[in-house]
Design a protein around this motif. Structure first.
Motif, PDB file in Angstrom:
ATOM      1  N   PRO A   1     -16.444  -7.966  12.027  1.00 15.25           N
ATOM      2  CA  PRO A   1     -17.719  -8.598  12.452  1.00 15.25           C
ATOM      3  C   PRO A   1     -17.946  -9.927  11.728  1.00 15.25           C
ATOM      4  N   GLY A   2     -17.650 -10.998  12.386  1.00 18.37           N
ATOM      5  CA  GLY A   2     -17.829 -12.305  11.774  1.00 18.37           C
ATOM      6  C   GLY A   2     -16.553 -12.731  11.084  1.00 18.37           C
ATOM      7  N   LYS A   3     -15.981 -13.829  11.514  1.00 12.35           N
ATOM      8  CA  LYS A   3     -14.692 -14.258  10.973  1.00 12.35           C
ATOM      9  C   LYS A   3     -14.777 -14.636   9.493  1.00 12.35           C
TER      10      LYS A   3
ATOM     11  N   ARG B   1       0.829  -1.211   0.000  1.00  7.56           N
ATOM     12  CA  ARG B   1       0.000   0.000   0.000  1.00  7.56           C
ATOM     13  C   ARG B   1       0.856   1.251   0.000  1.00  7.56           C
ATOM     14  N   GLU B   2       1.890   1.272   0.860  1.00  7.21           N
ATOM     15  CA  GLU B   2       2.742   2.459   0.963  1.00  7.21           C
ATOM     16  C   GLU B   2       3.560   2.660  -0.303  1.00  7.21           C
ATOM     17  N   GLU B   3       3.960   1.551  -0.956  1.00  6.38           N
ATOM     18  CA  GLU B   3       4.709   1.684  -2.202  1.00  6.38           C
ATOM     19  C   GLU B   3       3.862   2.343  -3.288  1.00  6.38           C
ATOM     20  N   LYS B   4       2.596   2.131  -3.252  1.00  7.34           N
ATOM     21  CA  LYS B   4       1.698   2.752  -4.228  1.00  7.34           C
ATOM     22  C   LYS B   4       1.224   4.119  -3.778  1.00  7.34           C
ATOM     23  N   GLY B   5       1.658   4.547  -2.573  1.00  7.45           N
ATOM     24  CA  GLY B   5       1.293   5.872  -2.092  1.00  7.45           C
ATOM     25  C   GLY B   5      -0.171   5.993  -1.740  1.00  7.45           C
ATOM     26  N   ILE B   6      -0.778   4.906  -1.249  1.00  6.02           N
ATOM     27  CA  ILE B   6      -2.201   4.904  -0.908  1.00  6.02           C
ATOM     28  C   ILE B   6      -2.342   4.975   0.606  1.00  6.02           C
ATOM     29  N   SER B   7      -3.115   5.938   1.084  1.00  4.12           N
ATOM     30  CA  SER B   7      -3.369   6.031   2.514  1.00  4.12           C
ATOM     31  C   SER B   7      -4.520   5.111   2.896  1.00  4.12           C
ATOM     32  N   LEU B   8      -4.683   4.895   4.207  1.00  7.90           N
ATOM     33  CA  LEU B   8      -5.795   4.060   4.666  1.00  7.90           C
ATOM     34  C   LEU B   8      -7.146   4.688   4.302  1.00  7.90           C
ATOM     35  N   ASP B   9      -7.209   6.013   4.334  1.00  7.13           N
ATOM     36  CA  ASP B   9      -8.460   6.686   3.969  1.00  7.13           C
ATOM     37  C   ASP B   9      -8.786   6.436   2.505  1.00  7.13           C
TER      38      ASP B   9
ATOM     39  N   ALA C   1     -12.568 -12.379   2.893  1.00  7.10           N
ATOM     40  CA  ALA C   1     -13.083 -11.481   1.859  1.00  7.10           C
ATOM     41  C   ALA C   1     -12.408 -10.122   1.913  1.00  7.10           C
ATOM     42  N   PHE C   2     -12.203  -9.587   3.143  1.00  6.13           N
ATOM     43  CA  PHE C   2     -11.562  -8.281   3.282  1.00  6.13           C
ATOM     44  C   PHE C   2     -10.107  -8.324   2.835  1.00  6.13           C
TER      45      PHE C   2
ATOM     46  N   SER D   1     -11.947   4.234   0.719  1.00  8.33           N
ATOM     47  CA  SER D   1     -12.803   4.697  -0.346  1.00  8.33           C
ATOM     48  C   SER D   1     -12.801   3.728  -1.527  1.00  8.33           C
ATOM     49  N   MET D   2     -11.627   3.108  -1.780  1.00  6.34           N
ATOM     50  CA  MET D   2     -11.509   2.196  -2.918  1.00  6.34           C
ATOM     51  C   MET D   2     -12.229   0.873  -2.656  1.00  6.34           C
ATOM     52  N   THR D   3     -12.106   0.342  -1.438  1.00  4.82           N
ATOM     53  CA  THR D   3     -12.629  -1.002  -1.146  1.00  4.82           C
ATOM     54  C   THR D   3     -13.982  -0.985  -0.471  1.00  4.82           C
ATOM     55  N   LYS D   4     -14.417   0.205   0.034  1.00  6.27           N
ATOM     56  CA  LYS D   4     -15.670   0.320   0.786  1.00  6.27           C
ATOM     57  C   LYS D   4     -15.604  -0.484   2.096  1.00  6.27           C
ATOM     58  N   ILE D   5     -14.377  -0.731   2.591  1.00  4.04           N
ATOM     59  CA  ILE D   5     -14.180  -1.424   3.867  1.00  4.04           C
ATOM     60  C   ILE D   5     -13.760  -0.373   4.890  1.00  4.04           C
ATOM     61  N   GLN D   6     -14.351  -0.414   6.075  1.00  3.24           N
ATOM     62  CA  GLN D   6     -14.054   0.593   7.082  1.00  3.24           C
ATOM     63  C   GLN D   6     -12.559   0.599   7.433  1.00  3.24           C
ATOM     64  N   LYS D   7     -12.061   1.796   7.710  1.00  2.96           N
ATOM     65  CA  LYS D   7     -10.640   1.992   7.977  1.00  2.96           C
ATOM     66  C   LYS D   7     -10.155   1.157   9.151  1.00  2.96           C
ATOM     67  N   LYS D   8     -10.984   1.003  10.172  1.00  5.50           N
ATOM     68  CA  LYS D   8     -10.543   0.235  11.351  1.00  5.50           C
ATOM     69  C   LYS D   8     -10.346  -1.233  11.019  1.00  5.50           C
TER      70      LYS D   8
END
Length: 293
Positions: free
Chosen positions: A45-47, A12-20, A52-53, A24-31
Motif C-alpha cells: 500500500p503506497g510505493k 532467509r532460507e539459509e537462516k532457516g526462517i519461514s515467512l511466518d 522501508a519494507f 512476526s519478526m518484522t511486523k510486516i504482513q506475509k503477503k
C-alpha cells in the motif's frame, strides 16, 4: 522472481526462517514479504513503503540494506521516486488555504471597522466626561472653606495621636531603663554545649522568672520542666502566645524546643541568645542553672 527478491529469499532460507516467522519478526504482513521476494510491489500500500519494507527484511536476515540498495538500485528507485512525487503532491494540496482561514480573511476588514467605531465612541465619552469635570470645578470652589476646616481638624487629631504615641514610646523606654537597672548585676552566660543541649548559668540576681513565647506569626512546640523534674508546660505555642513561670525557688529549668527559630526565651526579661544556630539546629534543649545570689 527478481534478483533482489531471490537474494533476500536465499538469505532467509539459509537462516532457516519461514515467512511466518519473518512476519512476526518484522511486523510486516506475509503477503507483502512474499511480494518483495517475487519482485511484485503492486500489493504494497503506497510505493513509499517498498524501500522501508525491503530495509526491514534485509536487517532481519542479516544483510546490509545500504549494499542492497546500491547493488539493486535499478529495481527500486522507480517505485520510490513515483511515491515521492505523490508525497510532494499531497504536501502542496495541504498547503492550500483552508476554508476556515479564508473566512477569517473575509471577516478581518469588518472586524477592523468595528474596532475603529468602538475607539471613536470611547474618545467621545472621554472628552464629554472631561468637560463635565471642568464645569464642576467652579461649584467645588465654594466647598473649599469647609474642606479646609475638616483638614485642619484631621491634622489636629493626627497630632494628638502622634503625641499619645510619643508618650507611649517614652513610657516603654522608661520601663526598659527601669528593667535594665533592676537587672544591672544579672549575668546570663553560656556554660557548655553537648550535642543539641546548651547549658546556661544565671547569677547576680535573687529572682528567676522564665518566659517562653512563639514568634508573632509562627508556631512552636515546647516542654518546660523545673529543677525537680516536674513538668510545668507541654504543648504548642502560636502567633506570639507565651508561657511564664516564677522559678525563683528553683535551682534549674529545662526547656525542650521543637522549632527553635520560632521560639524566644526570656530570663528576667532578658532575651536568651541561642549558642547553636536555631535555623540549623531546629530542635534544641536548653538547661538554665540558677545560682541564687
Amino acid at each position: 522472481m527478481s534478483e533482489l527478491g531471490g537474494r533476500l529469499r536465499t538469505a532467509r532460507e539459509e537462516k532457516g526462517i519461514s515467512l511466518d516467522q519473518l512476519q512476526s519478526m518484522t511486523k510486516i504482513q506475509k503477503k507483502y514479504l512474499s511480494g518483495i521476494e517475487k519482485g511484485d510491489y503492486s500489493q504494497i500500500p503506497g510505493k513509499f513503503y517498498v524501500r522501508a519494507f525491503i530495509k526491514q527484511y534485509a536487517e532481519a536476515v542479516g544483510l546490509s540494506p545500504d549494499e542492497l540498495f546500491e547493488e539493486y538500485k535499478n529495481e527500486i528507485p522507480a517505485a520510490y521516486e513515483d511515491d515521492l512525487s505523490e508525497q510532494l503532491s499531497r504536501v502542496q494540496t495541504r498547503r492550500t488555504v483552508s476554508p476556515g482561514v479564508s473566512k477569517i480573511a473575509e471577516l478581518l476588514p469588518k472586524i477592523l471597522i468595528g474596532v475603529a467605531i468602538v475607539a471613536v465612541l470611547f474618545l467621545a465619552w472621554y472628552l464629554f466626561s472631561k468637560s463635565g469635570e471642568t464645569g464642576n470645578r467652579s461649584a467645588d470652589k465654594g466647598k473649599n472653606q469647609t474642606v479646609d476646616i475638616e483638614e485642619s481638624d484631621a491634622i489636629k487629631a493626627s497630632e494628638s495621636a502622634s503625641d499619645q504615641k510619643d508618650k507611649a514610646e517614652s513610657n516603654d523606654e522608661n520601663d526598659a531603663e527601669e528593667q535594665e537597672s533592676q537587672n544591672a548585676g544579672q549575668e546570663l552566660t553560656m556554660d557548655q554545649v553537648s550535642g543539641n543541649v546548651t547549658t546556661y548559668k544565671l547569677s547576680g540576681t535573687d529572682k528567676f522568672e522564665l518566659k517562653v513565647s512563639a514568634s508573632a506569626s509562627g508556631e512552636t512546640w515546647v516542654r518546660i520542666l523545673d529543677g525537680g523534674n516536674q513538668q510545668l508546660f507541654q504543648g504548642m505555642l502560636q502567633n506570639g502566645a507565651s508561657q511564664s513561670f516564677d522559678l525563683s525557688d528553683q535551682d534549674e529549668a529545662y526547656i525542650r524546643i521543637g522549632r527553635a527559630f520560632e521560639t524566644d526565651i526570656y530570663v528576667n526579661d532578658q532575651k536568651l541568645k541561642y549558642e547553636l544556630d536555631p535555623n540549623q539546629n531546629v530542635t534544641q534543649e536548653i538547661s538554665i542553672q540558677f545560682d541564687k545570689e
